[in-house]
Write a protein that holds these residues in place. Structure first.
Motif, PDB file in Angstrom:
ATOM      1  N   CYS A 204       0.994  -1.050  -0.070  1.00 31.90           N
ATOM      2  CA  CYS A 204      -0.251  -0.053   0.608  1.00 31.90           C
ATOM      3  C   CYS A 204       0.718   1.730  -0.178  1.00 31.90           C
ATOM      4  N   LEU A 205       1.652   1.051   1.019  1.00 29.16           N
ATOM      5  CA  LEU A 205       2.382   3.085   0.785  1.00 29.16           C
ATOM      6  C   LEU A 205       3.362   2.651  -0.396  1.00 29.16           C
ATOM      7  N   GLU A 206       4.096   1.742  -0.959  1.00 29.09           N
ATOM      8  CA  GLU A 206       5.047   1.853  -2.676  1.00 29.09           C
ATOM      9  C   GLU A 206       4.051   2.396  -2.833  1.00 29.09           C
ATOM     10  N   SER A 207       2.220   2.547  -3.485  1.00 26.18           N
ATOM     11  CA  SER A 207       1.602   2.855  -4.467  1.00 26.18           C
ATOM     12  C   SER A 207       1.467   4.292  -3.683  1.00 26.18           C
ATOM     13  N   MET A 208       1.534   4.781  -2.861  1.00 23.09           N
ATOM     14  CA  MET A 208       0.758   6.028  -1.528  1.00 23.09           C
ATOM     15  C   MET A 208       2.331   6.713  -2.566  1.00 23.09           C
ATOM     16  N   ILE A 209       3.423   6.306  -2.561  1.00 20.79           N
ATOM     17  CA  ILE A 209       4.674   6.478  -2.580  1.00 20.79           C
ATOM     18  C   ILE A 209       4.819   6.768  -4.374  1.00 20.79           C
ATOM     19  N   ASN A 210       4.399   6.243  -4.877  1.00 22.81           N
ATOM     20  CA  ASN A 210       4.295   6.380  -6.876  1.00 22.81           C
ATOM     21  C   ASN A 210       3.403   7.220  -6.395  1.00 22.81           C
ATOM     22  N   ILE A 211       2.071   8.101  -6.212  1.00 20.06           N
ATOM     23  CA  ILE A 211       1.429   8.981  -6.586  1.00 20.06           C
ATOM     24  C   ILE A 211       2.205   9.872  -6.454  1.00 20.06           C
ATOM     25  N   PHE A 212       2.685  10.534  -5.113  1.00 22.93           N
ATOM     26  CA  PHE A 212       3.718  11.332  -4.613  1.00 22.93           C
ATOM     27  C   PHE A 212       4.989  11.797  -5.256  1.00 22.93           C
ATOM     28  N   ASP A 213       5.424  10.658  -5.801  1.00 26.55           N
ATOM     29  CA  ASP A 213       6.295  10.937  -6.441  1.00 26.55           C
ATOM     30  C   ASP A 213       6.169  12.500  -7.817  1.00 26.55           C
ATOM     31  N   LYS A 214       4.970  11.669  -8.131  1.00 27.71           N
ATOM     32  CA  LYS A 214       3.973  11.916  -9.332  1.00 27.71           C
ATOM     33  C   LYS A 214       3.439  13.706  -9.455  1.00 27.71           C
ATOM     34  N   HIS A 215       2.940  13.637  -8.484  1.00 31.17           N
ATOM     35  CA  HIS A 215       2.203  15.006  -7.854  1.00 31.17           C
ATOM     36  C   HIS A 215       2.991  16.021  -6.813  1.00 31.17           C
ATOM     37  N   GLY A 216       3.597  15.551  -5.449  1.00 28.52           N
ATOM     38  CA  GLY A 216       3.823  15.443  -4.762  1.00 28.52           C
ATOM     39  C   GLY A 216       2.508  16.039  -3.669  1.00 28.52           C
ATOM     40  N   GLY A 217       2.707  17.426  -2.704  1.00 29.86           N
ATOM     41  CA  GLY A 217       1.571  17.426  -1.862  1.00 29.86           C
ATOM     42  C   GLY A 217       1.082  15.874  -0.912  1.00 29.86           C
ATOM     43  N   ASN A 218       0.238  16.086  -0.552  1.00 32.37           N
ATOM     44  CA  ASN A 218       0.384  14.889   0.829  1.00 32.37           C
ATOM     45  C   ASN A 218      -0.922  13.562  -0.268  1.00 32.37           C
ATOM     46  N   VAL A 219      -0.474  12.643   0.354  1.00 29.15           N
ATOM     47  CA  VAL A 219      -1.510  11.422   0.232  1.00 29.15           C
ATOM     48  C   VAL A 219      -2.335  10.004   1.408  1.00 29.15           C
ATOM     49  N   ILE A 220      -3.642  10.143   1.190  1.00 31.05           N
ATOM     50  CA  ILE A 220      -3.894  10.013   2.356  1.00 31.05           C
ATOM     51  C   ILE A 220      -4.772   8.441   1.365  1.00 31.05           C
ATOM     52  N   ALA A 221      -4.563   7.304   2.598  1.00 29.71           N
ATOM     53  CA  ALA A 221      -5.203   5.701   2.330  1.00 29.71           C
ATOM     54  C   ALA A 221      -6.631   5.914   2.188  1.00 29.71           C
ATOM     55  N   VAL A 222      -7.591   5.057   1.348  1.00 28.42           N
ATOM     56  CA  VAL A 222      -8.913   5.162   1.731  1.00 28.42           C
ATOM     57  C   VAL A 222      -8.871   4.240   0.945  1.00 28.42           C
ATOM     58  N   GLU A 223     -10.612   3.422   2.196  1.00 31.58           N
ATOM     59  CA  GLU A 223     -10.912   2.123   1.025  1.00 31.58           C
ATOM     60  C   GLU A 223     -12.155   2.349   1.162  1.00 31.58           C
ATOM     61  N   GLN A 224     -13.568   1.608   1.095  1.00 33.31           N
ATOM     62  CA  GLN A 224     -15.014   1.494   0.464  1.00 33.31           C
ATOM     63  C   GLN A 224     -15.200   1.502   1.529  1.00 33.31           C
ATOM     64  N   VAL A 225     -15.958   1.740   2.453  1.00 32.73           N
ATOM     65  CA  VAL A 225     -16.636   1.286   3.742  1.00 32.73           C
ATOM     66  C   VAL A 225     -18.330   0.511   3.216  1.00 32.73           C
ATOM     67  N   ASP A 226     -19.322   0.038   3.469  1.00 36.14           N
ATOM     68  CA  ASP A 226     -20.438  -0.166   3.707  1.00 36.14           C
ATOM     69  C   ASP A 226     -21.032   1.529   3.898  1.00 36.14           C
ATOM     70  N   PRO A 227     -21.695   2.230   3.462  1.00 33.73           N
ATOM     71  CA  PRO A 227     -22.803   3.526   3.815  1.00 33.73           C
ATOM     72  C   PRO A 227     -23.799   3.140   5.425  1.00 33.73           C
ATOM     73  N   ALA A 228     -23.651   2.385   5.388  1.00 31.93           N
ATOM     74  CA  ALA A 228     -24.901   2.216   6.942  1.00 31.93           C
ATOM     75  C   ALA A 228     -23.747   2.077   7.495  1.00 31.93           C
ATOM     76  N   LEU A 229     -22.439   1.965   7.388  1.00 32.76           N
ATOM     77  CA  LEU A 229     -21.141   1.044   8.593  1.00 32.76           C
ATOM     78  C   LEU A 229     -20.790   2.879   8.678  1.00 32.76           C
ATOM     79  N   ALA A 230     -20.336   3.859   7.548  1.00 33.16           N
ATOM     80  CA  ALA A 230     -19.548   5.130   7.251  1.00 33.16           C
ATOM     81  C   ALA A 230     -19.692   5.646   9.022  1.00 33.16           C
ATOM     82  N   HIS A 231     -21.153   5.861  10.121  1.00 32.63           N
ATOM     83  CA  HIS A 231     -20.896   6.207  11.335  1.00 32.63           C
ATOM     84  C   HIS A 231     -19.439   6.149  12.023  1.00 32.63           C
ATOM     85  N   LYS A 232     -19.468   5.289  12.335  1.00 31.67           N
ATOM     86  CA  LYS A 232     -18.045   4.862  12.481  1.00 31.67           C
ATOM     87  C   LYS A 232     -16.839   4.298  12.519  1.00 31.67           C
TER      88      LYS A 232
END
Length: 293
Positions: free
Chosen positions: A143-171
């Motif tokens: 995961c971190l390697e993929s994020m660093i690849n994005i950083f190398d291309k664009h700079g800035g900050n990168v945050i890993a996110v994942e999909q969650v069931d909308p019914a559980l988003a409040h957690k």
């Protein structure tokens, strides 16, 4: 010239209350997934992603973590004396080279943001990664390697996110997105939104690439949720001046700080191991056949 991501901060000062009584005397980060501590997998991900220096933010009762990453002379000598060279070599490969790992003490449990801030002098004025040790993230590419690849291309900050069931988003901590000229950008973050109010179905999942300016905000950050200094609050403060990009991780993530996630991680890793997989399937077969005791 764009700086390289060389350092990763891993906060390991937490008490592991969700895993008591197992964590009463053993750091939660050293609980084993099959035959390797959870933390071993996180460190391996960091080094596989090109990280050169890992900064562990520890607390009281966590000296065993430092010992784990040290060279155990007596054990090494005993193994080699008894002809167990392969095991000794495996252990030796897990010891970081001199200067590749530092340890900083978080003297008060003031939250994730405070833990990251505690590493500021070693990180210095350069972008860096943060890796939560509870979150074991498994995929063909780290995961971190993929994020660093994005950083190398664009700079800035990168945050890993994942999909969650909308019914559980409040957690979870949920991000809001907008389309930028070079792809999606994070425009906001909401910690545990009220049911039905989440701005998306993407939650923050435990890996960050951050610019050093975040330390300025953490320096003066007031306590947030739970009365602690939250890293999320400081990142929100960055939104006005820096781009924050999402990386949607689509592999498997296990929250090893919870019993269910810990068992799931053990099962997943065991099924990938010759010599272990067969025993797991046999246990499942016996369980389903009614041999539960």
């Amino acid at each position: 010239m764009k700086q390289k991501i060389r350092k990763a901060v891993i906060p390991v000062a937490g008490f592991g209350t969700r895993m008591l009584p197992a964590t009463k005397s053993v750091p939660k980060e050293l609980l084993t997934i099959v035959d390797r501590p959870v933390l071993d997998y996180i460190v391996a991900e960091a080094y596989a992603s090109g990280i050169e220096h890992i900064i562990m933010v520890t607390g009281r009762m966590k000296a065993a973590i430092e010992d784990h990453f040290d060279h155990a002379f007596e054990l090494d000598t005993s193994l080699r004396r008894n002809g167990k060279e392969s095991i000794a070599e495996t252990l030796a490969k897990g010891v970081p080279t001199v200067g590749a790992m530092s340890f900083v003490r978080q003297q008060e449990a003031k939250g994730l943001g405070h833990a990251v801030w505690s590493a500021r002098h070693i990180v210095g004025d350069e972008p860096f990664a943060v890796m939560l040790p509870d979150m074991l993230m498994v995929d063909s590419e780290p995961c971190l390697e993929s994020m660093i690849n994005i950083f190398d291309k664009h700079g800035g900050n990168v945050i890993a996110v994942e999909q969650v069931d909308p019914a559980l988003a409040h957690k979870f901590g949920i991000v809001s997105l907008a389309e930028g000229k070079d792809g999606p950008l994070i425009t906001g973050m909401v910690e545990k939104p009220a049911p039905g109010t989440a701005p998306s179905n993407l939650f923050i999942s435990g890996r960050y690439v951050l610019q050093p300016e975040v330390f300025t905000y953490l320096e003066n950050q007031k306590p947030g949720a739970g009365g602690e200094i939250q890293l999320t609050d400081a990142i929100i403060s960055l939104l006005g001046s820096q781009e924050i990009r999402p990386f949607e991780f689509t592999g498997r993530t296990f929250d090893c700080g919870s019993p269910a996630g810990f068992v799931g991680a053990n099962l997943h890793m065991a099924l990938g191991r010759d010599g272990v997989r067969e025993a797991v399937f046999e246990e499942i077969r016996l369980y389903e056949a009614g041999h539960k005791h």
